[in-house]
Structures are given as C-alpha cells and as structure tokens.
Motif scaffolding. Structure first.
Motif, PDB file in Angstrom:
ATOM      1  N   LEU A   1      69.300 -14.925  36.158  1.00 56.74           N
ATOM      2  CA  LEU A   1      68.847 -13.577  35.834  1.00 56.74           C
ATOM      3  C   LEU A   1      67.335 -13.571  35.692  1.00 56.74           C
ATOM      4  CD1 LEU A   1      69.693 -10.670  35.110  1.00 56.74           C
ATOM      5  CD2 LEU A   1      69.770 -11.402  32.721  1.00 56.74           C
ATOM      6  N   ARG A   2      66.686 -12.684  36.419  1.00 52.25           N
ATOM      7  CA  ARG A   2      65.220 -12.607  36.379  1.00 52.25           C
ATOM      8  C   ARG A   2      64.717 -11.382  35.615  1.00 52.25           C
ATOM      9  NH1 ARG A   2      60.903 -13.559  41.279  1.00 52.25           N
ATOM     10  NH2 ARG A   2      59.038 -13.056  40.081  1.00 52.25           N
ATOM     11  N   LYS A   3      65.452 -10.283  35.711  1.00 53.46           N
ATOM     12  CA  LYS A   3      64.968  -9.058  35.077  1.00 53.46           C
ATOM     13  C   LYS A   3      66.149  -8.194  34.651  1.00 53.46           C
ATOM     14  CE  LYS A   3      62.749  -4.658  36.298  1.00 53.46           C
ATOM     15  NZ  LYS A   3      62.142  -3.863  37.394  1.00 53.46           N
ATOM     16  N   THR A   4      66.015  -7.592  33.465  1.00 51.50           N
ATOM     17  CA  THR A   4      67.004  -6.640  32.975  1.00 51.50           C
ATOM     18  C   THR A   4      66.283  -5.452  32.375  1.00 51.50           C
ATOM     19  OG1 THR A   4      68.548  -8.410  32.406  1.00 51.50           O
ATOM     20  CG2 THR A   4      68.968  -6.268  31.456  1.00 51.50           C
ATOM     21  N   ALA A   5      66.705  -4.267  32.757  1.00 51.07           N
ATOM     22  CA  ALA A   5      66.158  -3.042  32.170  1.00 51.07           C
ATOM     23  C   ALA A   5      67.324  -2.142  31.802  1.00 51.07           C
ATOM     24  CB  ALA A   5      65.237  -2.342  33.154  1.00 51.07           C
ATOM     25  N   VAL A   6      67.371  -1.717  30.534  1.00 53.27           N
ATOM     26  CA  VAL A   6      68.466  -0.876  30.050  1.00 53.27           C
ATOM     27  C   VAL A   6      67.887   0.432  29.521  1.00 53.27           C
ATOM     28  CG1 VAL A   6      70.401  -0.673  28.451  1.00 53.27           C
ATOM     29  CG2 VAL A   6      69.827  -2.896  29.430  1.00 53.27           C
TER      30      VAL A   6
ATOM     31  N   VAL B   1      82.621  -0.611  31.695  1.00 54.57           N
ATOM     32  CA  VAL B   1      81.373  -1.179  32.195  1.00 54.57           C
ATOM     33  C   VAL B   1      81.472  -1.249  33.719  1.00 54.57           C
ATOM     34  CG1 VAL B   1      79.734  -3.083  32.047  1.00 54.57           C
ATOM     35  CG2 VAL B   1      81.218  -2.554  30.097  1.00 54.57           C
ATOM     36  N   ALA B   2      80.632  -0.495  34.394  1.00 53.85           N
ATOM     37  CA  ALA B   2      80.679  -0.406  35.853  1.00 53.85           C
ATOM     38  C   ALA B   2      79.480  -1.121  36.462  1.00 53.85           C
ATOM     39  CB  ALA B   2      80.692   1.059  36.289  1.00 53.85           C
ATOM     40  N   LEU B   3      79.702  -1.760  37.594  1.00 55.03           N
ATOM     41  CA  LEU B   3      78.628  -2.473  38.295  1.00 55.03           C
ATOM     42  C   LEU B   3      78.688  -2.171  39.785  1.00 55.03           C
ATOM     43  CD1 LEU B   3      78.774  -6.063  36.714  1.00 55.03           C
ATOM     44  CD2 LEU B   3      76.950  -4.382  36.399  1.00 55.03           C
ATOM     45  N   ARG B   4      77.513  -2.182  40.396  1.00 53.88           N
ATOM     46  CA  ARG B   4      77.416  -2.010  41.843  1.00 53.88           C
ATOM     47  C   ARG B   4      76.290  -2.877  42.372  1.00 53.88           C
ATOM     48  NH1 ARG B   4      76.570   3.327  42.070  1.00 53.88           N
ATOM     49  NH2 ARG B   4      74.304   3.156  42.127  1.00 53.88           N
ATOM     50  N   CYS B   5      76.577  -3.692  43.395  1.00 53.86           N
ATOM     51  CA  CYS B   5      75.515  -4.454  44.043  1.00 53.86           C
ATOM     52  C   CYS B   5      74.685  -3.483  44.851  1.00 53.86           C
ATOM     53  CB  CYS B   5      76.109  -5.549  44.937  1.00 53.86           C
ATOM     54  SG  CYS B   5      74.842  -6.588  45.706  1.00 53.86           S
ATOM     55  N   GLU B   6      73.458  -3.262  44.411  1.00 48.40           N
ATOM     56  CA  GLU B   6      72.601  -2.231  44.998  1.00 48.40           C
ATOM     57  C   GLU B   6      71.832  -2.721  46.215  1.00 48.40           C
ATOM     58  OE1 GLU B   6      72.159   1.524  45.011  1.00 48.40           O
ATOM     59  OE2 GLU B   6      72.748   0.785  43.034  1.00 48.40           O
ATOM     60  N   ARG B   7      71.352  -3.945  46.128  1.00 46.36           N
ATOM     61  CA  ARG B   7      70.525  -4.458  47.221  1.00 46.36           C
ATOM     62  C   ARG B   7      70.483  -5.977  47.179  1.00 46.36           C
ATOM     63  NH1 ARG B   7      65.252  -5.953  48.613  1.00 46.36           N
ATOM     64  NH2 ARG B   7      64.710  -6.197  46.411  1.00 46.36           N
ATOM     65  N   VAL B   8      70.511  -6.589  48.372  1.00 42.28           N
ATOM     66  CA  VAL B   8      70.325  -8.031  48.481  1.00 42.28           C
ATOM     67  C   VAL B   8      69.073  -8.266  49.310  1.00 42.28           C
ATOM     68  CG1 VAL B   8      71.317 -10.223  49.237  1.00 42.28           C
ATOM     69  CG2 VAL B   8      72.815  -8.409  48.371  1.00 42.28           C
ATOM     70  N   GLY B   9      68.063  -8.848  48.659  1.00 42.29           N
ATOM     71  CA  GLY B   9      66.818  -9.147  49.358  1.00 42.29           C
ATOM     72  C   GLY B   9      66.851 -10.545  49.945  1.00 42.29           C
TER      73      GLY B   9
ATOM     74  N   GLU C   1      69.514  -1.984  35.148  1.00 46.63           N
ATOM     75  CA  GLU C   1      69.163  -2.648  36.401  1.00 46.63           C
ATOM     76  C   GLU C   1      69.122  -4.143  36.097  1.00 46.63           C
ATOM     77  OE1 GLU C   1      65.816  -2.194  39.823  1.00 46.63           O
ATOM     78  OE2 GLU C   1      65.070  -2.789  37.840  1.00 46.63           O
ATOM     79  N   LEU C   2      69.870  -4.923  36.859  1.00 47.03           N
ATOM     80  CA  LEU C   2      69.929  -6.368  36.657  1.00 47.03           C
ATOM     81  C   LEU C   2      69.524  -7.042  37.959  1.00 47.03           C
ATOM     82  CD1 LEU C   2      73.249  -5.430  35.405  1.00 47.03           C
ATOM     83  CD2 LEU C   2      72.137  -7.037  33.896  1.00 47.03           C
TER      84      LEU C   2
END
Length: 287
Positions: free
Chosen positions: A62-67, A81-89, A110-111
């Motif tokens: 984990l590099r960054k978390t913003a809540v 608790v819902a999650l979605r993979c938004e982007r893979v760089g 954002e994780l």
C-alpha cells in the motif's frame, strides 16, 4: 456513488472495540474495514493471496490511502464495504472504495497499491495475467473453470489440492488418502485464471443402481466460502445425471454439513468417525 456502482461487496458489523468515546467508529478503523475487504477481493478473484504473489514473483504494498468522511457508523451497524479496481498503471493498482449503511454512503476511499519485488520493495511492472484478472472481474466475467476427466488426465492437479487439504492441513495419513478407486472415478478440478487448481472432487458409482457417490471434496483453504465448492458439486451432479444416476450420496465432514444442506443434501443415519474426523452420511435426489 451507490452500491450498484460496485461488483464487489464485503459485509461486516461494527464491534464494541471499534467505537470511541463519541459512540461512533474511531476513524482509523475504516482503514481496517477496507483492508479486510481487500482480502476478500482476492478471494473473489479465486486467488489464494500468498501462493499467487509467490507465483508472480512479487508482492503488493500500500502506497497511498485517502478517506473522505460523510457520516459516521455506530455500534452494531451492518456495513457494506464496496471496492472497485479503478486503474492499473505500470506498477500501480488503484482501487476506489465506499462504505454504505442501508444504502447510505458513509465514506469513500482511494487506495493505491504498488506491485514490487518482495525483498527490495522496488516497484515492478504489474504482470499481464494479474492485469487481465482485474479487468475480467470488473467486467463481470467468471474467473474459474471446471474440468471433468479421468485420473489419468487430472491426477496432478487433483493430487495438489488433496495433499494440501487432507494431508497437510487435516493431518490424514498419506496411505489413507490415496486408494485404487481414483482410477475408476470421474474427477472434477476447478482452476483459476492463472491455471492453478483450487478445488477438486470425484464421482463414483454405488452398488445400488442409479446411485452415485461424491467424495474427496477439497477446496483451497483461502477460497472456502467463495463458491468453488458449489461449482464442484454442480459439475459432479451434472455428470451423475448425464450417466443416468437418480441419487447422489456422500460422506460429509460435520464441519461441512451446513454447506451440503444448503445444496439440498439431507443427513442419513448416525454420525460416525472416519480417519479420526467426525462425519455424517448425506444424500439428495437428482430428479
């Protein structure tokens, strides 16, 4: 943002130890909620986390978390608790998270994770198979495949799962696990998208005409409760029906009795011990 925006959902209930003096969830616990959901997200991908990352020769940090907080959860609230993979760089994997209570949005997150070398923790490119898995899951695709076949075809993957579950985990003796019946059975093996076997079972005939026996049901420990067992049972039942069987019997470990009940099986006779483990006979009709 609403629950329907997400394919993945992880339910949990607020515990006493998570509430602060204001009688609301202490804010750092929301990160724990997201972390618990991430563990279940891997299960939804049919990926045992540790074995998968070892296979891919990397790990995820984990590099960054913003809540962002909109409202507070309280003791005994049932949360989604819902999650979605938004982007893979190139090396990063970004998730959007949201926590709901009765459809009401409590907070968003954002994780950002980084795929990296496990020893040096230096970032590495996200492997193509993992990248494809995230895309397939979010697109609603099925991530497992059930193969049916003889022992000569499926012995290696079936042995891998049964050895891990029965011999290593449950302590069953090697010579009690393997028998001559494997050669005559129809075997089912569930593979994930990486080609790793994660569940297996076998189908035998019974002396009583029209009756089949399911046995040696084993599912990777990390994926239990994720639907792999149901896939195996359904595949083996279909194979039994296809050859004309009208009833299926099995010997269930008592710890799995509830699982088989939910699939329509009913107990038969009295409980008994087999290889030192409590069992009970169960059966269901196919017609």
């Amino acid at each position: 943002m609403k629950p329907a925006d997400f394919r993945f959902h992880h339910p949990l209930r607020v515990r006493w130890a998570e509430v602060d003096l204001q009688q609301i969830v202490f804010n750092p616990h929301y990160l724990t909620y997201y972390d618990c959901a991430m563990a279940d997200y891997w299960r939804a991908l049919a990926l045992p986390y540790e074995a998968t990352l070892r296979r891919l020769q990397g790990d995820i940090f984990l590099r960054k978390t913003a809540v962002e907080f909109n409202a507070s959860a309280q003791l005994d609230d049932r949360l989604d608790v819902a999650l979605r993979c938004e982007r893979v760089g190139h090396s990063s994997i970004t998730f959007t998270g949201a926590i709901f209570r009765d459809q009401r949005l409590l907070n968003t997150a954002e994780l950002v994770y980084v795929f990296a070398d496990p020893a040096s923790q230096r970032s590495r490119a996200v492997p193509a198979p993992l990248r494809a898995l995230f895309a397939a899951y979010e697109a609603g695709e099925r991530l497992t495949d059930v193969q049916l076949g003889p022992w000569s075809q499926l012995a290696e993957p079936a042995r891998a799962v049964r050895s891990a579950v029965f011999i290593e985990e449950q302590g069953i003796a090697h010579d009690e696990e393997w028998d001559a019946l494997d050669a005559d059975a129809v075997h089912a093996v569930v593979f994930n998208r990486l080609g790793v076997p994660v569940g297996t079972g076998r189908l035998l005939g019974e002396p009583q005409a029209g009756t089949a026996r399911i046995g040696r049901m084993a599912v990777d420990r990390a994926l239990r409760g994720g639907g792999v067992g149901r896939l195996l049972i359904e595949a083996l039942q279909q194979a039994a029906a296809g050859r004309g069987d009208r009833r299926v019997v099995l010997s269930a470990q008592r710890s799995a009795e509830g699982f088989y009940r939910r699939l329509g099986y009913a107990p038969v006779g009295q409980p008994y011990d087999e290889v030192g483990i409590p069992h009970i006979g169960m059966q269901r009709d196919l017609v």
